[in-house]
Design an enzyme around this catalytic site. Structure first.
Site, PDB file in Angstrom:
ATOM      1  CD  GLU A   1      -3.047  -1.013   2.128  1.00  0.00           C
ATOM      2  OE1 GLU A   1      -4.184  -1.092   1.670  1.00  0.00           O
ATOM      3  OE2 GLU A   1      -2.806  -0.810   3.329  1.00  0.00           O
TER       4      GLU A   1
ATOM      5  CE  LYS B   1     -10.607  -3.208   3.956  1.00  0.00           C
ATOM      6  NZ  LYS B   1      -9.929  -4.382   4.577  1.00  0.00           N
TER       7      LYS B   1
HETATM    8  C1  2PG Z   1      -7.027  -3.762   5.569  1.00  0.00           C
HETATM    9  C2  2PG Z   1      -6.795  -3.638   4.085  1.00  0.00           C
HETATM   10  C3  2PG Z   1      -6.299  -2.279   3.696  1.00  0.00           C
HETATM   11  P1  2PG Z   1      -6.468  -5.764   2.644  1.00  0.00           P
HETATM   12  O1  2PG Z   1      -6.728  -4.799   6.174  1.00  0.00           O
HETATM   13  O2  2PG Z   1      -7.590  -2.862   6.170  1.00  0.00           O
HETATM   14  O3  2PG Z   1      -5.219  -1.857   4.485  1.00  0.00           O
HETATM   15  O4  2PG Z   1      -5.918  -4.637   3.640  1.00  0.00           O
HETATM   16  O5  2PG Z   1      -7.037  -5.053   1.466  1.00  0.00           O
HETATM   17  O6  2PG Z   1      -5.262  -6.611   2.315  1.00  0.00           O
HETATM   18  O7  2PG Z   1      -7.500  -6.518   3.404  1.00  0.00           O
HETATM   19 MG    MG Z   2      -7.718  -4.062   8.083  1.00  0.00          MG
END
Ligand code: 2PG
Ligand code: MG
Length: 423
Positions: free
Chosen positions: A208, A340
């Site tokens: 990231e 998300k």
């Molecule tokens: C999280 C995300 C973004 P990932 O854990 O919050 O940082 O990571 O997309 O790998 O789940």
């Molecule tokens: Mg997370």
């Protein structure tokens, strides 16, 4: 305005993996495209993205990670039902639910449903001659979200350089997004310089855009970031605070929390004490996934003893899922939720989760994924939904900066306010 064409296709994400894009064309001759992100540290309760592992679609050169099946679902199943229909986000999402009533969108693939749902939002905003942020909030000042920005990366995003996944900063003393970002960039670059001076390679970045400097303790990593903040002439705690994404599901094994770099193993009870000491000893305003995705009882115990102002943020615990959020509200397992869209699979039901969170005094943080793309719809969603906070990763990588740059743009072209959500 009507839909004239819907097209799904495969593109690449920021880590070189295939992902789904969907384009919706309208009868005014315009085309509106969205690409979906994907996680590396995914929770088991997330909506299911379709990948061509095994079976007729599998491609050896993409190691079974291609998304042709999801693309086919858009082109063969979804598109024929949408062409000639009026562009309307709620109607598109309802249709997607009719076509795949499974809670996790496993049949069509959450990557197929979300790509179409997002493209429909962007097209619907266009049909009303509005930006995506303004489509969701047509009137009054828009709330530009407070950024939560990755400085150090570990866990699944950085080959376990640290035990925890993200050490982030929150510029709580900034009075505009533009100022907030300038502080963040200075701290990110100063941290890189401090790392270089200690002999680390700092031009290789994590998933990231954060620095993958190895630390064998979270405490040392926190102190390092505090030093970077103060080297920039800013006050840690007053102007810039810390946030952690512990992502503890990744190291919760056989009922214990195993910090491999620190060489320490904790029971759930011991880990509550450890996390509470951390948030008491460092200027930490937000702690994400301090406990594993199904260790509900431990979350609840921690919330009972945690400082009242601390943001206890559920990501893998809640997976942008209404049922899991409602349980957390009932049991007081957290006080904030990471939002998300691809954990959920549809734009309207993601928004419903956010609304339910806010209605129950949960704070909301709209978040990118570790595998991103050049799209900037996330910035518009976070702003138009008045989420209050946004997490995108660091300030390196165009897939990250496309979101920051869109927020900079919204701040100058729209009537906006920028508030500290931690007061
Ligand atoms: C999280 C995300 C973004 P990932 O854990 O919050 O940082 O990571 O997309 O790998 O789940
Ligand atoms: Mg997370």
């Amino acid at each position: 305005m009507k839909i004239s064409k819907v097209l799904g296709y495969q593109v690449l994400d920021s880590r070189g993996r295939p992902t789904v894009a969907a384009s919706i064309s309208l009868t005014d001759g315009t085309t509106h495209t969205a690409r979906v992100p994907s996680g590396a540290s995914t929770g088991v309760h997330e909506a299911k993205e379709l990948r061509d592992i095994g079976g007729e679609y599998s491609e050896v050169f993409y190691a079974g990670l291609s998304v042709w099946q999801a693309v086919e679902n858009i082109n063969r199943v979804i598109a024929p039902c949408l062409v000639e229909e009026l562009i309307d986000l709620a109607a598109v999402d309802n249709l997607l639910v009719d076509l795949d009533p499974s809670a996790d969108h496993a049949k069509l693939g959450a990557n197929a449903t979300l790509a179409v749902s997002l493209a429909a939002s962007i097209a619907a905003a266009h049909s009303q001659n509005r930006s995506l942020a303004r489509y969701f909030q047509p009137e009054s000042e828009l709330n530009i979200p407070m950024p939560m920005v990755n400085i150090l990366s570990g866990g699944a995003h950085a080959n376990e350089a640290m035990d925890i996944q993200d050490l982030l900063i929150v510029p709580i003393g900034a009075t505009s997004f533009t100022q907030a970002l300038s502080w963040i960039v200075a701290i990110r670059e100063t941290a890189a310089e401090l790392g270089r001076m200690s002999g680390f390679v700092t031009n290789l970045i994590a998933d990231e855009g954060g620095l993958a400097i190895p630390f064998d303790s979270v405490e040392k990593a926190c102190q390092f970031v505090i030093n970077a903040i103060e080297a920039c002439g800013l006050k840690a705690g007053d102007q810039v605070s810390l946030a952690l994404d512990v992502a503890s599901t990744q190291f919760f094994q056989n009922g214990v929390y195993n910090l491999r770099n620190a060489k320490k193993i904790f029971s759930s009870e011991q880990f509550v004490t450890y996390i509470n000491d951390l948030v008491s000893n460092y200027p930490i305003v937000s702690i994400e996934d301090p406990f594993a995705e199904d260790d509900w009882i431990t979350w609840q115990k921690f919330v009972q003893i945690a400082p009242k102002k601390l943001q206890v943020l559920g990501d893998d615990l809640l997976t942008t899922n209404l049922t899991r959020l409602n349980r957390a509200i009932d049991e007081k397992s957290a006080n904030s939720i990471l939002i998300k869209a691809n954990q959920n699979g549809l734009v309207t039901s993601t928004l419903n989760v956010l609304k339910q969170a806010k209605a129950n005094n949960f704070k909301t943080v709209v978040s990118a994924r570790s595998r991103e793309n050049e799209d900037s719809w996330l910035a518009d969603l976070a702003t138009g939904w008045a989420a209050g906070q946004i997490k995108v990763g660091s300030t390196h990588g165009s897939e990250r900066n496309s979101k920051w740059n869109r927020l900079l743009e919204l701040e100058v072209i729209e009537e906006t306010k920028f508030l500290n959500p931690y007061i």
